[in-house]
Write an enzyme that holds these catalytic residues in place. Structure first.
Site, PDB file in Angstrom:
ATOM      1  N   LYS A 157       0.827  -1.216   0.000  1.00  0.00           N
ATOM      2  CA  LYS A 157       0.000   0.000   0.000  1.00  0.00           C
ATOM      3  C   LYS A 157       0.857   1.261   0.000  1.00  0.00           C
ATOM      4  O   LYS A 157       2.021   1.255   0.371  1.00  0.00           O
ATOM      5  CB  LYS A 157      -0.963  -0.023   1.189  1.00  0.00           C
TER       6      LYS A 157
ATOM      7  N   ARG B   6      -3.892  -9.958   4.574  1.00  0.00           N
ATOM      8  CA  ARG B   6      -4.221 -10.012   3.134  1.00  0.00           C
ATOM      9  C   ARG B   6      -2.997  -9.508   2.375  1.00  0.00           C
ATOM     10  O   ARG B   6      -2.619  -8.339   2.531  1.00  0.00           O
ATOM     11  CB  ARG B   6      -5.456  -9.143   2.867  1.00  0.00           C
TER      12      ARG B   6
HETATM   13  C1  9MG Z   1      -9.939  -5.203  -1.636  1.00  0.00           C
HETATM   14  N1  9MG Z   1      -9.036  -4.660  -0.636  1.00  0.00           N
HETATM   15  C2  9MG Z   1      -8.011  -3.800  -0.844  1.00  0.00           C
HETATM   16  N2  9MG Z   1      -7.425  -3.509   0.314  1.00  0.00           N
HETATM   17  C3  9MG Z   1      -8.083  -4.199   1.274  1.00  0.00           C
HETATM   18  C4  9MG Z   1      -7.967  -4.317   2.660  1.00  0.00           C
HETATM   19  O1  9MG Z   1      -7.054  -3.626   3.323  1.00  0.00           O
HETATM   20  N3  9MG Z   1      -8.809  -5.109   3.324  1.00  0.00           N
HETATM   21  C5  9MG Z   1      -9.777  -5.790   2.661  1.00  0.00           C
HETATM   22  N4  9MG Z   1     -10.596  -6.583   3.386  1.00  0.00           N
HETATM   23  N5  9MG Z   1      -9.937  -5.731   1.335  1.00  0.00           N
HETATM   24  C6  9MG Z   1      -9.119  -4.930   0.661  1.00  0.00           C
END
Ligand code: 9MG
Length: 303
Positions: free
Chosen positions: A247, A281
């Site tokens: 990010k 994730r």
């Molecule tokens: C789709 N997406 C992109 N960033 C995300 C994040 O931080 N959490 C979740 N649940 N989905 C995300």
């Protein structure tokens, strides 16, 4: 056993050697349709974005084949869940139609229906959720936290798990000067309200995961405070999912372009787990799984 959870008075069970018991200890499985995921170790959700900029521009068929190969690789690398998304949620991203999103994700979900791990559908659209669940998805990752009543109904009528994420605004507007008095309290209050709404609709707690939504309507400082205080979200009693991989906050901290944020992403995932995240994730599954093995070994947990 995870130990990173805040100690909560109402969860203390003296009979178990007087150890303070975390909420996670009391409910340590996530029910994901036909899967029951053991949350006693941190889980890794691998990301498969099926958007035109993600895979080769050789047309829909090649894109589908490349996405399937990528998903298989993530599973081989140790992903516990694979999250398939057909619409970008990056700041400034343009929405896509229901049909376009279905065309992108359904062939991938169908192609993965017999995998040994649950497939998650990353979407806000109830029509896409419904079709994805029918095609075999076992989890819904909704960055809109089921605020669309039709989305709530689709998940409630199914046995799938759901991730309820906090965000401010939408991808077109969300980075326009986000403001909070107390970002942790406000995110926590929003998630508490969404958990209550989901339960009211008939979604059992054992199917719910919460997520502070790093980068979604938050400044760098907001994101850092949320990560520092992530354990406070554990007090809501649900597994916490953290999505920090590649990010822009990591770009801001390191000066690295998006393709060179592996080290920062792995570091961020480890920090999140140490602060109580039950699921991370990530794009880079193998590196994250290896890093978590080291962490788990040091903590004396199984690897
Ligand atoms: C789709 N997406 C992109 N960033 C995300 C994040 O931080 N959490 C979740 N649940 N989905 C995300």
């Amino acid at each position: 056993m995870k130990s990173a959870f805040p100690l909560s008075a109402e969860c203390a069970i003296p009979s178990l050697f007087s150890l303070p018991i975390s909420p996670m200890y009391l409910r340590s499985y996530l029910h994901c349709g036909k899967f029951k995921l053991d949350l006693s170790r941190p889980l890794v959700m691998g990301i498969v974005n099926v958007t035109p900029d993600s895979f080769s521009d050789g047309g829909q068929h090649l894109q589908c084949a490349a996405a399937l190969v990528h998903a298989h690789q993530l599973i081989a690398d140790g992903a516990d869940i694979v999250d398939i998304g057909g619409e970008s949620s990056r700041p400034g991203a343009q929405p896509v139609s229901i049909q376009e999103e279905l065309d992108r994700v359904l062939p991938i979900i169908e192609g993965l229906h017999d995998m040994p791990v649950p497939i998650s559908i990353d979407t806000c659209k109830p029509e896409v959720m419904e079709a994805a669940i029918a095609a075999g998805a076992q989890m819904v990752n909704d960055i809109n936290a089921l605020q669309d009543p039709a989305a709530m109904s689709v998940v409630a009528a199914s046995p799938v798990a759901v991730c309820l994420m906090h965000k401010r605004g939408n991808p077109q507007t969300m980075q326009a000067q986000p403001h909070y008095q107390d970002v942790v309290a406000e995110v926590s209050e929003f998630l508490r309200e969404r958990i209550a709404a989901a339960e009211m609709a008939g979604i059992e707690r054992k199917r719910i995961v919460i997520d502070p939504g790093f980068g979604f309507g938050k400044t760098l400082e907001h994101n850092l405070v949320l990560l520092r205080e992530l354990s406070k979200l554990g007090e809501l009693g649900m597994p916490v999912l953290a999505g920090l991989s590649r990010k822009s906050m990591l770009g801001a901290l390191t000066g690295q372009d998006v393709g060179d944020r592996l080290a920062a992403s792995v570091a961020a995932a480890l920090i999140a787990v140490q602060r109580g995240a039950g699921i991370v994730r990530v794009h880079d599954v193998r590196a994250t799984v290896d890093a978590l093995k080291v962490l788990n070994a040091v903590k004396g947990e199984s690897v």
